[in-house]
Design an enzyme around this catalytic site. Structure first.
Site, PDB file in Angstrom:
ATOM      1  CG  HIS A  97      33.532  52.699  21.742  1.00 18.59           C
ATOM      2  ND1 HIS A  97      32.303  52.703  21.162  1.00 18.59           N
ATOM      3  CD2 HIS A  97      33.296  53.036  23.140  1.00 18.59           C
ATOM      4  CE1 HIS A  97      31.305  52.881  22.244  1.00 18.59           C
ATOM      5  NE2 HIS A  97      31.916  52.938  23.365  1.00 18.59           N
ATOM      6  CD  GLU A 126      34.367  49.776  17.649  1.00 14.80           C
ATOM      7  OE1 GLU A 126      34.804  50.041  18.849  1.00 14.80           O
ATOM      8  OE2 GLU A 126      33.452  49.357  17.407  1.00 14.80           O
ATOM      9  CB  CYS A 185      28.458  52.577  19.091  1.00 15.50           C
ATOM     10  SG  CYS A 185      29.575  53.857  18.879  1.00 15.50           S
ATOM     11  CB  CYS A 197      32.491  53.103  16.223  1.00  5.83           C
ATOM     12  SG  CYS A 197      33.338  53.205  17.897  1.00  5.83           S
TER      13      CYS A 197
END
Length: 251
Positions: free
Chosen positions: A55, A57, A89, A92
């Site tokens: 992701h 992040e 999410c 993260c």
DNA sequence: ATTTTCAAT
């Protein structure tokens, strides 16, 4: 390349990813890291998720972590600001939590998200609550935030044009967050939701951008290129000069 | 190509 340092995003990327009534299958994260109260960013750029792998992040956290490991003594306080096209999410959120626990320094962490990510998922909700509890400033983007994001990461001379229903969607998103975060208090302020004068929808946004970004214009003496520097030149009508001087290191 | 929540179908 999923992560790019010291790179603005295009106008198209901005509107495609941050428009809160669209739902792209990709996430964009624009980030900056500031030391103490300096105007110039020490680290900035943007990242997309790496499909099937990381992701956005995670990629950015890694980058920031590397920087802090090498420069931890530079400052007593760091400010990290993220403009995220989706809220983080739960995985993260966990990573952000770990990140914050790892460093024994003051880190102000601001997260502004264009839209919620799988908000029905209890884990995601819980992850966000933990961030909030840790002192992370997390909010849904509104008009002023979009304006600020465009200014900082696209082009400070560009005027932000709102899409239809920006406001409606933004308020809806904010209500979702407000509800989530107010559930945390075991007080029964449930009945005051959503119509309450203290409700942050109308009050949160304006201050930061106007006071710190639009007003605080100090000529940078740092060779690092930042959107602030661009704006300074822009405003004095010497944009061409900047392009010329970029290579000479003239501030 | 479509639908469209860090793709999946």
């Amino acid at each position: 390349m999923p992560l790019r340092l010291k790179k603005e995003i295009s106008e198209e990327e901005f509107y495609e990813h941050f428009c809160n009534i669209k739902t792209p299958h990709q996430t964009l994260l624009c980030f900056s890291l500031k030391e103490d109260d300096k105007t110039l960013w020490k680290l900035w750029g943007h990242a997309y998720n790496n499909p099937g792998q990381y992701h956005a992040e995670i990629l950015v956290l890694r980058e920031i972590e590397d920087y802090l490991m090498a420069n931890i003594l530079n400052a007593t306080k760091y400010t990290i600001t993220w403009f995220l096209s989706y809220s983080p999410c739960h995985c993260c959120c966990d990573e952000i939590t770990n990140f914050l626990m790892k460093f024994q320094i003051k880190i102000e962490f601001n997260i502004k998200a264009a839209r919620p990510y799988y908000f029905d998922n209890d884990k995601n909700q819980k992850g966000l609550k933990i961030l909030k509890k840790l002192g992370v400033l997390i909010k849904m983007m509104d008009f002023t935030d979009y304006e600020e994001c465009l200014y900082l990461f696209v082009d400070p001379c560009m005027k932000f044009t709102a899409w239809p229903d920006l406001e409606v969607q933004s308020i809806a998103n904010k209500m979702i967050f407000h509800h989530l975060f107010s559930k945390e208090d075991d007080r029964l302020d449930y009945h005051s939701f959503p119509i309450d004068d203290s409700f942050p929808v109308h009050t949160i946004a304006a201050s930061d951008f106007e006071s710190q970004v639009l007003v605080d214009k100090i000529p940078p003496g740092d060779p690092n290129k930042t959107p602030d520097k661009k704006d300074l030149v822009c405003r004095s009508g010497l944009r061409i000069l900047l392009q010329k001087n970029c290579n000479t290191g003239l501030g």
